[in-house]
Design an enzyme around this catalytic site. Sequence first.
Site, PDB file in Angstrom:
ATOM      1  N   GLY A  34       0.824  -1.202   0.000  1.00  0.00           N
ATOM      2  CA  GLY A  34       0.000   0.000   0.000  1.00  0.00           C
ATOM      3  C   GLY A  34       0.852   1.243   0.000  1.00  0.00           C
ATOM      4  O   GLY A  34       2.020   1.219   0.422  1.00  0.00           O
ATOM      5  N   GLY A  94       0.391   5.840   0.218  1.00  0.00           N
ATOM      6  CA  GLY A  94      -0.458   7.019   0.290  1.00  0.00           C
ATOM      7  C   GLY A  94       0.358   8.226   0.692  1.00  0.00           C
ATOM      8  O   GLY A  94       1.590   8.193   0.731  1.00  0.00           O
ATOM      9  N   PHE A 113       0.693   9.466   3.567  1.00  0.00           N
ATOM     10  CA  PHE A 113       1.351   9.277   4.854  1.00  0.00           C
ATOM     11  C   PHE A 113       2.677   8.544   4.723  1.00  0.00           C
ATOM     12  O   PHE A 113       3.558   8.670   5.554  1.00  0.00           O
ATOM     13  CB  PHE A 113       0.442   8.462   5.774  1.00  0.00           C
ATOM     14  CG  PHE A 113       0.003   7.153   5.171  1.00  0.00           C
ATOM     15  CD1 PHE A 113       0.825   6.048   5.193  1.00  0.00           C
ATOM     16  CD2 PHE A 113      -1.239   7.054   4.571  1.00  0.00           C
ATOM     17  CE1 PHE A 113       0.417   4.851   4.628  1.00  0.00           C
ATOM     18  CE2 PHE A 113      -1.650   5.852   4.014  1.00  0.00           C
ATOM     19  CZ  PHE A 113      -0.823   4.752   4.038  1.00  0.00           C
ATOM     20  N   GLY A 114       2.826   7.742   3.670  1.00  0.00           N
ATOM     21  CA  GLY A 114       4.017   6.911   3.525  1.00  0.00           C
ATOM     22  C   GLY A 114       3.682   5.636   2.780  1.00  0.00           C
ATOM     23  O   GLY A 114       2.788   5.598   1.939  1.00  0.00           O
ATOM     24  N   VAL A 157       3.219   1.167   3.015  1.00  0.00           N
ATOM     25  CA  VAL A 157       2.977  -0.013   3.841  1.00  0.00           C
ATOM     26  C   VAL A 157       3.643  -1.220   3.190  1.00  0.00           C
ATOM     27  O   VAL A 157       3.464  -1.467   1.993  1.00  0.00           O
ATOM     28  CB  VAL A 157       1.467  -0.276   4.026  1.00  0.00           C
ATOM     29  CG1 VAL A 157       1.243  -1.523   4.870  1.00  0.00           C
ATOM     30  CG2 VAL A 157       0.799   0.927   4.667  1.00  0.00           C
ATOM     31  N   ASP A 171     -11.135  10.276  10.100  1.00  0.00           N
ATOM     32  CA  ASP A 171     -10.778   9.904   8.726  1.00  0.00           C
ATOM     33  C   ASP A 171     -11.390   8.552   8.371  1.00  0.00           C
ATOM     34  O   ASP A 171     -10.698   7.660   7.865  1.00  0.00           O
ATOM     35  CB  ASP A 171      -9.253   9.874   8.553  1.00  0.00           C
ATOM     36  CG  ASP A 171      -8.843   9.983   7.077  1.00  0.00           C
ATOM     37  OD1 ASP A 171      -9.696  10.368   6.263  1.00  0.00           O
ATOM     38  OD2 ASP A 171      -7.686   9.688   6.765  1.00  0.00           O
TER      39      ASP A 171
END
Length: 654
Positions: free
Chosen positions: A342, A344, A346-347, A349, A459
């Site tokens: 993953g 996004g 944020f960073g 995964v 969120d």
Amino acid sequence: MNSLFPSIRIIWFLFMIPSCVFSANDLYKHCSQPFQCGDQRSLLYPFWIPGREDCGHPKFKLDCNTSFAEVSFSSVKFRILDADYITPKIRLARSDFISNVCPHAPLNVSFEDNVLPFGPNTDLLTIYYECNFSREVYTFGGMLGCPSDKSDHKRNYYVTRNLSSPLLQGISSSLNDFKRFCARNVSIPASGPSLNTLQTSPSAENLEKALENGFELGLNQECLMCRGSGGACGFNQSSNGFICYCLDGTRKGTCGSRKKGKTFLAYIVLVLLCLCLAVGVTLFLILVLTLLVLRRKRSHDLGRENHKTLNPQPKLKALIPLKQYSYVQVKKITKSFAEQVGKGGFGTVYKGTLGDGRMVAVKVLKDSKDNDGGDFINEVASMSQTSHVNIVTLLGFCSEGSKRAIIYEFLENGSLDKFISDQTSMDIDWTTLSRIALGVARGLEYLHHGCKTRIVHFDIKPQNVLLDDNFVPKVSDFGLAKLCEKKESILSMLDTRGTVGYIAPELFSRMYGRVSHKSDVYSYGMLVLEMIGARNKEKAAQTSASNTSSIYFPEWIYKDLEKGDIGRLIEDGIGIEEEELAKKMTLVGLWCIQSSPSDRPAMNRVVEMMEGNLDALDVPPRPVFQIPSMSFEESSTLSEDISGSTDLCSINVA
């Protein structure tokens, strides 16, 4: 004669200083030495026995009259099973339930978790006695055969995790049903692994083991910081508060950085002053006072520098019970970040494997100079306080300079958006969709009402709902979450947080009301409506094409409900039960997206609506929104200072 009084006072002052220092030093030595009680040989704060009153909390006096060490709360005894002050982990068990699941007249007791907070793996097990059910119920836990049964119609049951187990998803009875049909109930702390075993293999034997194994506790933040600075924890009887005993005196917080050599030097200086009184008492007093002021200032400055050097992120002290990994260990777990699952804003995964073979997901956060790790602190602090079947489990974290990572359980089916997006052909039947919506509602109900500290997620969206191999949903990604006391639900927001399409209107404009936990209810409603529309992608696309961009999505759903027709939302040829599930989800979704937060149901009410009958639900009023004229891209960056509102729920885990 009067000329002698100043000299007498000076001599008295000089000899009183070392006596006070020795008194504080004695308290430090006394309270830093562990003591024995029963079968426990290394006990410290908050426990105490006569003669150690200053070394323990008043409510934690031990009874050592048996071969065990026991502490009483409201006449209920708890046995100390283990006390490790290095980890730190303290394990207790209720004495009256050891080897006896049916004690005489068991009582509920309020545990002092502000002194010894519950560990992250501790949860509540509830036992219901003398229940009058018309049939036997086993799926929620198990039934006990206690000698106190008065007839065949009276039963005793145990429930793991207060009815939050996935085994209960098919049970119509609620917690209120058990309280209404049972004579009494007792909630007992227990360890998470023992409850997992009990859920998997319900039996009286496993129930006894869960109670005998007890539950884990940790030291509170004050004592952790005191011990970390080299002090000994204690209690000040006069001020009725915590105290930290140090070599150089007592503190309300942590010890300073003064060394033993400096303390010894102070004694020498004091002796020299006593010998030189006749020569220049006044001169030496001025010199001593000057040295003390300079030394205190220097000690204060050194203490601040050492605190910054040794504790670059003091907010993470509260997370000591969690396992902390080094960046080298994170690379080993992910095999040098070999498999990405993953990505996004944020960073990224990555998939990883722990040493014991468990699969994990490792979120590696991007470096953010503007945020200074705020999202990381939010997520770890929020997730570390949760333990629920519908909340993703946090297993550890890494904080090494600018390298930050979060390690949590790996879920095979990934996120919900993979199953409801326009770019996938995978479909979920209505029964599973309804079960997922109910699971997300239960997770949010736990965050809002089940935690000691209320957590507002901010969120909720399909990307943040993960699914395990049985499609049990788990809420994840707490980067935008805020913590607050349950009584204080109004939040002050200086920035708009969330994802466009799911953000509650009060986050854009105060005209809709105050920001609170009801903002999560709105996002949940939009999530449910999207799940419904995604079930029949072809009709949803036709509807979208036939309406102008100014028509708000839930408005045409509402128009269909007024006509008694939801044909545009569901596919042709489904059964009556599935159609009722679709209607129920639609009504619940529309109730949740009411424009005024006060008109939205709380999450515990949402769970009741999802579990109840369709006939009990009314059609909600039509939501009235004033859509901002700006684009969604512009509105997502909107920032509004809500004046006159106190930030009641700012995160403070330091």
